[in-house]
Design a protein around this motif. Structure first.
Motif, PDB file in Angstrom:
ATOM      1  N   MET A 238      58.471  26.661  38.789  1.00  0.00           N
ATOM      2  CA  MET A 238      57.480  26.268  39.786  1.00  0.00           C
ATOM      3  C   MET A 238      56.201  27.092  39.648  1.00  0.00           C
ATOM      4  O   MET A 238      55.086  26.568  39.784  1.00  0.00           O
ATOM      5  CB  MET A 238      58.053  26.441  41.206  1.00  0.00           C
ATOM      6  N   ARG A 239      56.346  28.374  39.346  1.00  0.00           N
ATOM      7  CA  ARG A 239      55.166  29.216  39.152  1.00  0.00           C
ATOM      8  C   ARG A 239      54.362  28.752  37.940  1.00  0.00           C
ATOM      9  O   ARG A 239      53.128  28.749  37.954  1.00  0.00           O
ATOM     10  CB  ARG A 239      55.584  30.672  38.993  1.00  0.00           C
ATOM     11  N   ASP A 240      55.044  28.351  36.898  1.00  0.00           N
ATOM     12  CA  ASP A 240      54.342  27.828  35.719  1.00  0.00           C
ATOM     13  C   ASP A 240      53.559  26.560  36.061  1.00  0.00           C
ATOM     14  O   ASP A 240      52.454  26.342  35.552  1.00  0.00           O
ATOM     15  CB  ASP A 240      55.338  27.543  34.588  1.00  0.00           C
ATOM     16  N   THR A 241      54.129  25.726  36.932  1.00  0.00           N
ATOM     17  CA  THR A 241      53.417  24.524  37.369  1.00  0.00           C
ATOM     18  C   THR A 241      52.127  24.892  38.086  1.00  0.00           C
ATOM     19  O   THR A 241      51.063  24.288  37.847  1.00  0.00           O
ATOM     20  CB  THR A 241      54.308  23.684  38.304  1.00  0.00           C
ATOM     21  N   ILE A 242      52.204  25.879  38.950  1.00  0.00           N
ATOM     22  CA  ILE A 242      51.018  26.313  39.694  1.00  0.00           C
ATOM     23  C   ILE A 242      49.973  26.902  38.753  1.00  0.00           C
ATOM     24  O   ILE A 242      48.782  26.566  38.833  1.00  0.00           O
ATOM     25  CB  ILE A 242      51.419  27.328  40.781  1.00  0.00           C
ATOM     26  N   LEU A 243      50.395  27.751  37.844  1.00  0.00           N
ATOM     27  CA  LEU A 243      49.450  28.346  36.907  1.00  0.00           C
ATOM     28  C   LEU A 243      48.837  27.298  35.985  1.00  0.00           C
ATOM     29  O   LEU A 243      47.665  27.407  35.591  1.00  0.00           O
ATOM     30  CB  LEU A 243      50.139  29.435  36.087  1.00  0.00           C
ATOM     31  N   GLY A 244      49.608  26.275  35.676  1.00  0.00           N
ATOM     32  CA  GLY A 244      49.082  25.205  34.839  1.00  0.00           C
ATOM     33  C   GLY A 244      47.925  24.473  35.488  1.00  0.00           C
ATOM     34  O   GLY A 244      47.028  23.962  34.796  1.00  0.00           O
ATOM     35  N   LEU A 245      47.920  24.421  36.822  1.00  0.00           N
ATOM     36  CA  LEU A 245      46.810  23.772  37.511  1.00  0.00           C
ATOM     37  C   LEU A 245      45.508  24.528  37.262  1.00  0.00           C
ATOM     38  O   LEU A 245      44.440  23.929  37.139  1.00  0.00           O
ATOM     39  CB  LEU A 245      47.092  23.691  39.010  1.00  0.00           C
ATOM     40  N   GLY A 246      45.607  25.852  37.193  1.00  0.00           N
ATOM     41  CA  GLY A 246      44.424  26.646  36.904  1.00  0.00           C
ATOM     42  C   GLY A 246      43.807  26.277  35.565  1.00  0.00           C
ATOM     43  O   GLY A 246      42.575  26.242  35.412  1.00  0.00           O
ATOM     44  N   ARG A 247      44.646  26.006  34.561  1.00  0.00           N
ATOM     45  CA  ARG A 247      44.137  25.579  33.255  1.00  0.00           C
ATOM     46  C   ARG A 247      43.412  24.231  33.369  1.00  0.00           C
ATOM     47  O   ARG A 247      42.344  24.030  32.790  1.00  0.00           O
ATOM     48  CB  ARG A 247      45.288  25.475  32.262  1.00  0.00           C
ATOM     49  N   ARG A 248      44.012  23.305  34.116  1.00  0.00           N
ATOM     50  CA  ARG A 248      43.385  21.994  34.283  1.00  0.00           C
ATOM     51  C   ARG A 248      42.016  22.118  34.971  1.00  0.00           C
ATOM     52  O   ARG A 248      41.039  21.476  34.566  1.00  0.00           O
ATOM     53  CB  ARG A 248      44.291  21.069  35.099  1.00  0.00           C
ATOM     54  N   PHE A 249      41.966  22.933  36.003  1.00  0.00           N
ATOM     55  CA  PHE A 249      40.703  23.086  36.720  1.00  0.00           C
ATOM     56  C   PHE A 249      39.675  23.839  35.874  1.00  0.00           C
ATOM     57  O   PHE A 249      38.471  23.589  35.987  1.00  0.00           O
ATOM     58  CB  PHE A 249      40.934  23.784  38.059  1.00  0.00           C
ATOM     59  N   GLY A 250      40.143  24.766  35.047  1.00  0.00           N
ATOM     60  CA  GLY A 250      39.222  25.439  34.148  1.00  0.00           C
ATOM     61  C   GLY A 250      38.513  24.452  33.234  1.00  0.00           C
ATOM     62  O   GLY A 250      37.298  24.550  33.002  1.00  0.00           O
ATOM     63  N   ARG A 251      39.267  23.478  32.729  1.00  0.00           N
ATOM     64  CA  ARG A 251      38.655  22.448  31.878  1.00  0.00           C
ATOM     65  C   ARG A 251      37.754  21.525  32.700  1.00  0.00           C
ATOM     66  O   ARG A 251      36.681  21.119  32.237  1.00  0.00           O
ATOM     67  CB  ARG A 251      39.754  21.654  31.160  1.00  0.00           C
ATOM     68  N   PHE A 252      38.196  21.196  33.918  1.00  0.00           N
ATOM     69  CA  PHE A 252      37.396  20.334  34.782  1.00  0.00           C
ATOM     70  C   PHE A 252      36.024  20.957  35.058  1.00  0.00           C
ATOM     71  O   PHE A 252      34.985  20.276  35.003  1.00  0.00           O
ATOM     72  CB  PHE A 252      38.142  20.086  36.094  1.00  0.00           C
ATOM     73  N   PHE A 253      36.009  22.260  35.314  1.00  0.00           N
ATOM     74  CA  PHE A 253      34.759  22.924  35.661  1.00  0.00           C
ATOM     75  C   PHE A 253      33.869  23.200  34.446  1.00  0.00           C
ATOM     76  O   PHE A 253      32.755  23.701  34.605  1.00  0.00           O
ATOM     77  CB  PHE A 253      35.033  24.223  36.421  1.00  0.00           C
ATOM     78  N   GLN A 254      34.325  22.858  33.275  1.00  0.00           N
ATOM     79  CA  GLN A 254      33.411  22.905  32.133  1.00  0.00           C
ATOM     80  C   GLN A 254      32.361  21.803  32.231  1.00  0.00           C
ATOM     81  O   GLN A 254      31.287  21.902  31.637  1.00  0.00           O
ATOM     82  CB  GLN A 254      34.201  22.784  30.832  1.00  0.00           C
ATOM     83  N   GLY A 255      32.682  20.743  32.975  1.00  0.00           N
ATOM     84  CA  GLY A 255      31.744  19.641  33.132  1.00  0.00           C
ATOM     85  C   GLY A 255      31.031  19.614  34.470  1.00  0.00           C
ATOM     86  O   GLY A 255      30.101  18.823  34.655  1.00  0.00           O
ATOM     87  N   PHE A 256      31.481  20.457  35.412  1.00  0.00           N
ATOM     88  CA  PHE A 256      30.888  20.465  36.748  1.00  0.00           C
ATOM     89  C   PHE A 256      30.739  21.897  37.241  1.00  0.00           C
ATOM     90  O   PHE A 256      31.511  22.788  36.867  1.00  0.00           O
ATOM     91  CB  PHE A 256      31.746  19.663  37.728  1.00  0.00           C
ATOM     92  N   ASP A 257      29.752  22.096  38.107  1.00  0.00           N
ATOM     93  CA  ASP A 257      29.503  23.417  38.693  1.00  0.00           C
ATOM     94  C   ASP A 257      30.175  23.575  40.053  1.00  0.00           C
ATOM     95  O   ASP A 257      30.534  24.686  40.455  1.00  0.00           O
ATOM     96  CB  ASP A 257      27.993  23.630  38.867  1.00  0.00           C
ATOM     97  N   ILE A 258      30.317  22.460  40.785  1.00  0.00           N
ATOM     98  CA  ILE A 258      30.854  22.470  42.154  1.00  0.00           C
ATOM     99  C   ILE A 258      31.720  21.231  42.329  1.00  0.00           C
ATOM    100  O   ILE A 258      31.389  20.144  41.822  1.00  0.00           O
ATOM    101  CB  ILE A 258      29.716  22.453  43.203  1.00  0.00           C
ATOM    102  N   TRP A 259      32.822  21.389  43.059  1.00  0.00           N
ATOM    103  CA  TRP A 259      33.637  20.233  43.458  1.00  0.00           C
ATOM    104  C   TRP A 259      33.547  20.109  44.967  1.00  0.00           C
ATOM    105  O   TRP A 259      33.860  21.060  45.701  1.00  0.00           O
ATOM    106  CB  TRP A 259      35.081  20.411  43.018  1.00  0.00           C
ATOM    107  N   LEU A 260      33.106  18.953  45.450  1.00  0.00           N
ATOM    108  CA  LEU A 260      32.880  18.709  46.871  1.00  0.00           C
ATOM    109  C   LEU A 260      33.938  17.758  47.404  1.00  0.00           C
ATOM    110  O   LEU A 260      34.131  16.657  46.882  1.00  0.00           O
ATOM    111  CB  LEU A 260      31.490  18.099  47.051  1.00  0.00           C
ATOM    112  N   THR A 261      34.645  18.170  48.464  1.00  0.00           N
ATOM    113  CA  THR A 261      35.686  17.361  49.100  1.00  0.00           C
ATOM    114  C   THR A 261      35.621  17.569  50.613  1.00  0.00           C
ATOM    115  O   THR A 261      34.967  18.498  51.093  1.00  0.00           O
ATOM    116  CB  THR A 261      37.098  17.780  48.635  1.00  0.00           C
ATOM    117  N   PRO A 262      36.311  16.739  51.395  1.00  0.00           N
ATOM    118  CA  PRO A 262      36.526  17.115  52.793  1.00  0.00           C
ATOM    119  C   PRO A 262      37.344  18.415  52.853  1.00  0.00           C
ATOM    120  O   PRO A 262      38.235  18.631  52.024  1.00  0.00           O
ATOM    121  CB  PRO A 262      37.333  15.948  53.367  1.00  0.00           C
ATOM    122  N   THR A 263      37.028  19.282  53.793  1.00  0.00           N
ATOM    123  CA  THR A 263      37.875  20.466  53.972  1.00  0.00           C
ATOM    124  C   THR A 263      39.232  20.040  54.508  1.00  0.00           C
ATOM    125  O   THR A 263      40.276  20.459  54.007  1.00  0.00           O
ATOM    126  CB  THR A 263      37.209  21.468  54.929  1.00  0.00           C
TER     127      THR A 263
END
Length: 474
Positions: A358-383
């Motif tokens: 489960m911890r590996d799953t959580i850490l894997g999300l960080g990798r995905r978001f790292g790649r996502f933020f290569q194309g964007f500076d900010i992610w805007l959502t409802p809080t």
């Protein structure tokens, strides 16, 4: 200083008055305590007072020693402490148990001249997005007393929104800064993982998911407080990337043209008012010449939700074992809230191998978001995906655990993503419903880029001063 004058200033503004010796820290402390005496019986934001300590601290403040020297301040009654002073963690078992040491973040606040005069309400062990602990009772939202002030930093948010203090300490393991900031109409920044140390003894909390900072009215207050608390200490298992300059210097600095990703709904649909709120803030950003594109990072929502629940339940089980060891006896059924006991029971049989997966799953999300933020500076959502909840909807004793878990998912589906990835994220208090309720919008930035969030937030604050951070004091 009368309360009306006191409540007009943010924390940096009050610090400037102290530095110019136009007001003594004792006068500010008296104004804050008078406000607490008058407002807290209705709000139940402050659960402990430290008046004698605060008076001694106010008398020895060095004016101008920091931008916040002499400013009254409140600590969330969870996870941090002052040596010799009880920290209840929202639990009646620890109401009178003194802490053995002063937390690093608290020591840094005191060294900066902040005058700590009380502790704020929190759910039991911070396990809820609504502050309704059995031990102390619910905290009410200053904008609508029938509604929750959020959690788990609900007491701090209510104290700031009502004008008792301009800023208060808070922590965030799954949205606990941003949720209360959203429902109380305040700026709430969750820093990057390890930006603020958890010491002197603890190394991390919830496998690095939890961090601490503050809830504030103004962006510059958040920046100034982060300058006070941030920075590694000896023995930290890891550290956040160092900033290029003091965070306070980022306020008012040109953010440039930002690439902003806009997401209205997660795998859980957002209420129409919350969707409209994020759309409105996106238009505000476009008016400031930022580029907005509707998109979202791709990941397995169900797998992540399972992993996060496993982490929380296993840590809850371990915490109850530690409590039993501290008490020297087994805990009896009903000594803790029903939700706390149910989470621990669910986590106790989880094998270690499953926890690693489960911890590996959580850490894997960080990798995905790292790649996502290569194309964007900010992610805007409802809080939050729904308007501020009414008290009782997340009652830890009055609602069964399965229903509570479902309601937390429906309420704050975007919140834990910043905790899982370690990325900084902030609630922007720019939109209000027709009936006067705050509708927060969340901005997330890449790992280590609080500077980018502070620049954008300060730009929006300056462009929309009539909407930003409305408090009941105003």
């Amino acid at each position: 200083m009368d309360w009306a004058s006191y409540a007009q200033h943010d924390a940096v503004g009050l610090g400037e008055l102290v530095a110019r010796r136009e007001v003594h820290p004792r006068e500010l402390l008296d104004a804050a305590r008078d406000a607490a005496d008058r407002l807290n019986p209705e709000l139940n934001a402050v659960v402990a007072r430290l008046d004698d300590r605060a008076e001694r601290a106010a008398d020895v403040v060095d004016p101008g020693a920091s931008p916040l020297a002499g400013v009254p301040y409140l600590l969330k009654d969870l996870g941090v402490g002052i040596e010799g002073v009880p920290t209840s963690h929202g639990c009646g078992l620890f109401r009178d148990t003194p802490m053995p040491e002063t937390s690093t973040a608290v020591a840094r606040s005191k060294a900066a001249g902040l005058v700590i005069f009380g502790k704020t309400n929190t759910p039991e062990f911070g396990l809820s997005l609504s502050t309704e602990p059995r031990a102390f009772g619910p905290t009410r939202n200053p904008h609508d007393l029938r509604r929750s002030a959020g959690g788990s930093s609900g007491g701090s948010a209510a104290a700031v929104a009502s004008g008792i203090v301009p800023a208060a300490h808070a922590s965030d393991g799954g949205g606990s800064i941003r949720c209360p900031a959203s429902v109380c109409g305040l700026f709430g920044l969750k820093p990057t993982r390890a930006r603020v140390p958890m010491g002197p003894t603890a190394a991390e909390a919830w496998n690095g998911m939890a961090t601490m900072h503050a809830i504030t009215r103004s962006v510059r207050d958040s920046a100034a407080l982060l300058d006070v608390a941030a920075g590694p200490e000896p023995g930290d298992p890891y550290a956040a990337p160092p900033p290029d300059r003091p965070y306070l210097d980022e306020v008012g600095r040109d953010p440039g043209t930002l690439r902003i990703a806009l997401t209205r709904d997660g795998d859980v649909p957002s209420d129409g008012a919350c969707r409209a709120a994020v759309e409105r803030v996106a238009r505000m950003c476009e008016d400031l010449v930022h580029r907005v594109e509707e998109t979202a990072p791709a990941f397995d929502h169900d797998a992540l939700r399972t992993a996060l629940l496993t982490l929380v339940t296993v840590h809850s089980a371990a915490q109850l074992d530690q409590i039993a060891e501290l008490l020297g006896r087994e805990l009896q059924p009903g000594e803790l809230e029903a939700f706390t006991e149910a989470l621990a029971a669910q986590g106790r049989p989880v094998p270690g191998t499953e926890m690693v997966r489960m911890r590996d799953t959580i850490l894997g999300l960080g990798r995905r978001f790292g790649r996502f933020f290569q194309g964007f500076d900010i992610w805007l959502t409802p809080t939050l995906a729904q308007p501020p909840a009414k008290l009782g909807w997340l009652d830890p004793d009055g609602v069964d655990a399965e229903t509570l878990l479902t309601r937390h998912t429906l309420y704050g589906p975007f919140l834990p993503l910043a905790n899982a990835t370690g990325c900084p994220a902030a609630n922007l208090p720019l939109v209000w419903s027709e009936d006067g309720l705050p509708l927060g919008v969340m901005a997330m930035a890449p790992f280590g880029r609080e500077d980018r969030l502070l620049r954008l937030a300060a730009q929006l604050e300056a462009a929309h001063p009539d909407a930003w951070g409305i408090t009941t004091a105003q």
